[in-house]
Design a protein around this motif. Structure first.
Motif, PDB file in Angstrom:
ATOM      1  N   ARG A   1       8.062   7.779  -5.424  1.00  0.00           N
ATOM      2  CA  ARG A   1       6.648   8.069  -5.170  1.00  0.00           C
ATOM      3  C   ARG A   1       5.804   7.265  -6.149  1.00  0.00           C
ATOM      4  N   PHE A   2       4.750   6.620  -5.638  1.00  0.00           N
ATOM      5  CA  PHE A   2       4.046   5.602  -6.405  1.00  0.00           C
ATOM      6  C   PHE A   2       2.678   6.029  -6.916  1.00  0.00           C
TER       7      PHE A   2
ATOM      8  N   GLY B   1      -0.063   7.423  -9.400  1.00  0.00           N
ATOM      9  CA  GLY B   1      -0.099   7.444 -10.861  1.00  0.00           C
ATOM     10  C   GLY B   1       0.892   6.437 -11.425  1.00  0.00           C
ATOM     11  N   SER B   2       1.602   6.853 -12.447  1.00  0.00           N
ATOM     12  CA  SER B   2       2.598   5.966 -13.051  1.00  0.00           C
ATOM     13  C   SER B   2       3.890   5.919 -12.254  1.00  0.00           C
ATOM     14  N   GLY B   3       4.034   6.814 -11.268  1.00  0.00           N
ATOM     15  CA  GLY B   3       5.183   6.820 -10.390  1.00  0.00           C
ATOM     16  C   GLY B   3       6.348   7.634 -10.916  1.00  0.00           C
ATOM     17  N   HIS B   4       7.134   8.172 -10.007  1.00  0.00           N
ATOM     18  CA  HIS B   4       8.349   8.899 -10.360  1.00  0.00           C
ATOM     19  C   HIS B   4       9.254   8.928  -9.135  1.00  0.00           C
ATOM     20  N   ILE B   5      10.499   9.350  -9.333  1.00  0.00           N
ATOM     21  CA  ILE B   5      11.470   9.442  -8.249  1.00  0.00           C
ATOM     22  C   ILE B   5      11.937  10.885  -8.136  1.00  0.00           C
ATOM     23  N   VAL B   6      11.867  11.416  -6.926  1.00  0.00           N
ATOM     24  CA  VAL B   6      12.305  12.780  -6.631  1.00  0.00           C
ATOM     25  C   VAL B   6      13.649  12.713  -5.906  1.00  0.00           C
TER      26      VAL B   6
ATOM     27  N   ASP C   1       0.822  -1.222   0.000  1.00  0.00           N
ATOM     28  CA  ASP C   1       0.000   0.000   0.000  1.00  0.00           C
ATOM     29  C   ASP C   1       0.852   1.268   0.000  1.00  0.00           C
ATOM     30  N   ALA C   2       2.086   1.163  -0.471  1.00  0.00           N
ATOM     31  CA  ALA C   2       3.014   2.304  -0.392  1.00  0.00           C
ATOM     32  C   ALA C   2       2.568   3.456  -1.283  1.00  0.00           C
ATOM     33  N   ASP C   3       2.683   4.671  -0.759  1.00  0.00           N
ATOM     34  CA  ASP C   3       2.552   5.866  -1.585  1.00  0.00           C
ATOM     35  C   ASP C   3       3.923   6.464  -1.874  1.00  0.00           C
ATOM     36  N   ARG C   4       4.891   6.236  -0.944  1.00  0.00           N
ATOM     37  CA  ARG C   4       6.262   6.726  -1.111  1.00  0.00           C
ATOM     38  C   ARG C   4       7.148   6.154  -0.027  1.00  0.00           C
TER      39      ARG C   4
END
Length: 315
Positions: free
Chosen positions: A67-68, A70-75, A40-43
């Motif tokens: 960060r998960f 939508g399609s996810g990205h990394i900050v 259930d991770a969001d980030r």
């Protein structure tokens, strides 16, 4: 990376985790993190900190934050004097909720180089001196199985030879501090490159690189036993042999192109009885069957192209 000695391993730390990096981070050091993203991770985040102070908040030299939504990205970011800098984002997301992962973070002179699950992921240029880092923090919806700190060290029990760009007649290991790795580079291989021997080539691909090449060959001949030729724009890793004044058929097939501009690399070439084995940054990439059969005559390595060459060793 081929030759690392484990300095310290932390097993199954409880998250949130905040721990000291004993001795701080060193140039060439790699941090290896194995874990599983919560279903259930969001980030979650991995922070390389300059201390552990809460009030005032310690500087964070490198903030790695998948960060998960939508399609996810990394900050990625840096916290200095309790203020965040500008965010750097990548839309590549190799991590999946509910799945295990591996993240490797390599400390280079001007940047961190991050790979995940065997593939290059991103660069993050230093905004703070990495030598200030003495703490690692992990927060968010993630389970961590292992945090490891590894440094490159010479091989134990092996005869390690650094190849200067001039003929070597001694089998004694030499310091690389005075060696010349300017390109084009060529060096004799003491004892030849026969079955059972391994070569490590370390460098960094230039920002505007088009291609580079590594050739193993006999001296006094135009033949090339093994030609390794990564081509950046085409994203192909060409392998070939030059015999009787002509090139053979190129081998190009790979599941993934393992190189990228500005990337630090270590190429390992292992000579076996029937073929060469080639790995890039610790990941096996290919085998190449011998076309040049007189392996005892292969005693020269030459390197050229759009890279900075740091080291060439054989054992």
């Amino acid at each position: 990376m081929s030759e690392f000695s484990r300095q310290r391993t932390i097993l199954n730390p409880v998250v949130p985790y905040l721990g000291t990096i004993f001795g701080g981070l060193e140039l060439g050091q790699m941090v290896v993190i194995h874990g599983t993203v919560a279903p259930d991770a969001d980030r979650f985040q991995i922070d390389f900190q300059c201390g552990c102070s809460v009030q005032p908040r310690a500087d964070i030299a490198f903030h790695f934050n998948p960060r998960f939504k939508g399609s996810g990205h990394i900050v990625c970011n840096t916290l200095e004097n309790e203020r965040w800098g500008w965010e750097e984002r990548t839309n590549q997301m190799p991590l999946t909720k509910g799945k295990p992962f591996e993240v490797l973070i390599l400390v280079l002179p001007s940047k961190f180089q991050v790979s995940s699950n065997g593939k290059h992921l991103l660069f993050y240029k230093h905004r703070l001196d990495f030598r200030r880092i003495d703490t690692i923090g992990i927060h968010g919806k993630v389970m961590i199985e292992m945090i490891g700190f590894a440094s490159q060290t010479p091989l134990q029990g092996s005869q390690l030879i650094s190849l200067d760009a001039s003929p070597l007649n001694s089998n004694k290991a030499e310091s690389t501090e005075s060696m010349d790795f300017t390109l084009p580079y060529a060096a004799n291989i003491p004892g030849g490159f026969v079955p059972g021997r391994t070569m490590a080539i370390k460098g960094e691909i230039k920002r505007d690189a088009k291609r580079f090449a590594i050739d193993l060959r006999p001296t006094g001949s135009t033949d090339i036993a093994l030609h390794l030729n990564p081509r950046m724009k085409e994203k192909v890793f060409v392998r070939n042999t030059y015999l009787y004044e002509s090139w053979g058929e190129e081998e190009r097939c790979l599941s993934e192109f393992p190189f990228q501009q500005e990337m630090y690399f270590e190429i390992i070439i292992r000579c076996e009885a029937n073929h060469y084995k080639v790995a890039v940054n610790g990941i096996h990439q290919l085998e190449y069957k011998h076309r040049f059969k007189d392996l005892n005559k292969i005693n020269l390595v030459s390197i050229g192209g759009d890279i900075f060459l740091f080291d060439v060793r054989v054992w």
